[in-house]
Design a protein around this motif. Structure first.
Motif, mmCIF file in Angstrom:
data_model
loop_
_atom_site.group_PDB
_atom_site.id
_atom_site.type_symbol
_atom_site.label_atom_id
_atom_site.label_comp_id
_atom_site.label_asym_id
_atom_site.label_seq_id
_atom_site.Cartn_x
_atom_site.Cartn_y
_atom_site.Cartn_z
ATOM 1 N N LEU A 22 -34.707 -17.450 -41.863
ATOM 2 C CA LEU A 22 -35.989 -17.765 -41.246
ATOM 3 C C LEU A 22 -36.264 -16.698 -40.187
ATOM 4 C CD1 LEU A 22 -38.429 -19.500 -40.382
ATOM 5 C CD2 LEU A 22 -36.843 -20.865 -39.007
ATOM 6 N N PHE A 23 -37.352 -15.971 -40.355
ATOM 7 C CA PHE A 23 -37.769 -14.926 -39.413
ATOM 8 C C PHE A 23 -38.956 -15.467 -38.632
ATOM 9 C CE2 PHE A 23 -40.310 -11.301 -38.187
ATOM 10 C CZ PHE A 23 -39.379 -10.328 -37.816
ATOM 11 N N TRP A 24 -38.894 -15.402 -37.294
ATOM 12 C CA TRP A 24 -39.935 -16.041 -36.479
ATOM 13 C C TRP A 24 -40.293 -15.158 -35.276
ATOM 14 C CZ3 TRP A 24 -42.761 -20.096 -37.845
ATOM 15 C CH2 TRP A 24 -43.589 -20.692 -36.899
ATOM 16 N N VAL A 25 -41.597 -14.921 -35.078
ATOM 17 C CA VAL A 25 -42.065 -14.128 -33.945
ATOM 18 C C VAL A 25 -42.307 -15.049 -32.754
ATOM 19 C CG1 VAL A 25 -43.872 -12.602 -33.078
ATOM 20 C CG2 VAL A 25 -43.094 -12.391 -35.452
ATOM 21 N N GLU A 26 -41.641 -14.750 -31.651
ATOM 22 C CA GLU A 26 -41.797 -15.545 -30.426
ATOM 23 C C GLU A 26 -42.882 -14.974 -29.510
ATOM 24 O OE1 GLU A 26 -40.328 -18.308 -29.849
ATOM 25 O OE2 GLU A 26 -38.617 -18.348 -31.221
ATOM 26 N N GLU A 27 -42.914 -13.652 -29.367
ATOM 27 C CA GLU A 27 -43.904 -12.996 -28.513
ATOM 28 C C GLU A 27 -44.340 -11.694 -29.164
ATOM 29 O OE1 GLU A 27 -42.280 -12.353 -24.647
ATOM 30 O OE2 GLU A 27 -41.780 -14.459 -24.302
ATOM 31 N N GLY A 28 -45.622 -11.331 -28.983
ATOM 32 C CA GLY A 28 -46.129 -10.088 -29.532
ATOM 33 C C GLY A 28 -46.485 -10.210 -31.005
#
Length: 459
Positions: free
Chosen positions: A409-415
């Protein structure tokens, strides 16, 4: 009783410290450095992922179950570089020659490091073939011909899954271009491995093999050379024809097809194994290129010439016949039955590698078609899955295309960043968005905001 059976095993060997030092030194060359783009500007720029270079790469023999791992992809990338330092590459216009990069790629001390670790990388990537494919019984000329005729007859009668997958994709043109990119790693320097086998003195056999080689090279006429014809096909399909422009987008199994021929050609004790593999590929291509031609024609219409595949459909009938009647049968009669096990081994091993490369291609196209579903599933899973690792990267940073050994699971937290899977397919992921990455699927990222923080979680 004659037969061919398959098993699977793994082996771990001790590793001299100097071998790992050689691997690290070879991998640290400027040609393999961190890139600023997903595309290479010249034949000497071939980025790797230095964080994946570990002692395990030289100590482990992969099994057929390990071929979707990042170790397999890295080992195949390393091997192709080592083999291709024996070949001459010059950029085609409008690209200009970077003399420093040219000299650096062929630097003798660097080449020596690659040759030092080559046997261990070959054992890592191809050792499993000898463990999995066993050639049983006392083969003779008649049984060899009967077996190979049966295999090739089955190929001829089988429906084309490639045509079905490409034309059935949600985006057939994108799928076809991804297929052509997988071909490009080999076809743009076609028959280079074969050329390793025509030096020395092997009597009349050298001359017969050389006839096939000069066919591939257009009898000295550049525009008739098979690689030149393929360059035209790429350009008509909207792709670059520069050698290894799409270096990062080659799957491990497509690299393994190219490398296998270099492996059994650079190691001349495997010459008869090479003859068997060459016979399979020449004879089977005469049967499968018709399907490939039909797929390109059905997808692109008159925009893209199918001359490359049509030429092979014609000439490889001749090449397959030459390989059997003018090479294999005379060799068996001159050197005896002792050469048959190696010939049949090469035939069967390349057949197996080709099947695996096809399956990996189809799996990638399926993933490309289902990318939106994998994004939706990531949103459903994110809240219930604590992250295993967190990374922050600066604007413009490129993550070289790579794979994982398991689903993640790849997840963007910021940006935000671009998540790239093919030259024609990328998605922008912003904070609060992510995607499920199936094991073995090529992907890379490029940060598009001042910085970006993302997490990865093993599933």
């Amino acid at each position: 009783m004659l037969g061919i059976t398959r098993t699977s095993t793994a082996a771990i060997d001790t590793l001299p410290a100097e071998d790992f030092q050689a691997l690290r030194g070879f991998s640290a060359a400027p040609a393999f450095a961190q890139p600023r783009s997903f595309y290479t500007a010249n034949p000497y720029q071939r980025p790797l992922r230095p964080q994946d270079v570990t002692e395990t790469l030289l100590r482990t023999q992969l099994t057929s179950a390990d071929l979707a791992t990042p170790e397999h992809l890295l080992a195949q990338r390393l091997l192709l570089n080592i083999y291709e330092q024996d070949l001459v590459f010059l950029p085609k216009p409008p690209a200009k020659l970077d003399m420093k990069a040219f000299k650096g790629f062929y630097e003798p001390a660097h080449m020596a490091l690659g040759k030092q670790v080559r046997p261990r990388l070959e054992q890592c990537t191809y050792g499993w073939l000898k463990e999995e494919v066993h050639i049983n019984g006392a083969w003779c000329e008649e049984s060899f011909i009967a077996h190979t005729d049966k295999v090739l007859d089955d190929v001829a009668k089988a429906p084309s899954r490639l045509h079905q997958v490409l034309t059935g994709s949600h985006d057939p043109r994108r799928a076809a271009r991804f297929f052509l990119i997988q071909c490009a790693g080999d076809f743009l320097s076609e028959a280079s491995a074969m050329a390793r086998n025509v030096l020395g003195n092997a009597g009349a056999h050298t001359s017969e093999l050389f006839k096939i080689l000069i066919d591939e090279y257009g009898y000295g006429i550049d525009k008739k050379k098979h690689s030149s014809i393929f360059e035209g096909l790429l350009e008509q399909a909207g792709l670059s024809s520069q050698v290894h422009h799409y270096w990062q987008f080659y799957t491990a199994s497509s690299l393994s097809l190219t490398n296998y021929f270099h492996y059994i050609s650079a190691n001349h004790g495997e010459f008869f194994r090479y003859i068997g593999a060459m016979y399979y590929t020449e004879a089977s291509l005469a049967l499968t290129t018709g399907h490939q031609s039909r797929a390109i024609r059905d997808i692109f219409g008159d925009e893209v010439s199918t001359e490359y595949f049509d030429e092979h459909q014609h000439i490889d009938v001749h090449h397959g016949r030459m390989a059997l009647q003018r090479l294999i049968i005379p060799m068996i009669r001159q050197y005896g039955k002792q050469v048959i096990p190696d010939i049949i081994r090469g035939f069967e091993e390349f057949r197996l590698l080709q099947d695996q490369a096809d399956e990996e291609l189809y799996a990638h196209i399926k993933w490309h078609d289902e990318l939106d579903a994998h994004r939706a599933r990531a949103a459903m899973l994110h809240a219930s899955k604590p992250a295993d690792a967190r990374f922050t990267e600066a604007q413009g940073e490129v993550s070289v295309l790579h794979t994982h050994a398991g689903n993640e699971l790849f997840w963007v937290e910021e940006g935000e960043l671009d998540f790239v899977v093919t030259p024609q397919l990328s998605v922008k992921l912003s904070a609060g968005e992510g995607i499920i990455i199936p094991k073995g699927m090529l992907h890379g990222t490029q940060v598009t905001s001042p910085s970006c923080t993302y997490t990865v979680t093993a599933l």
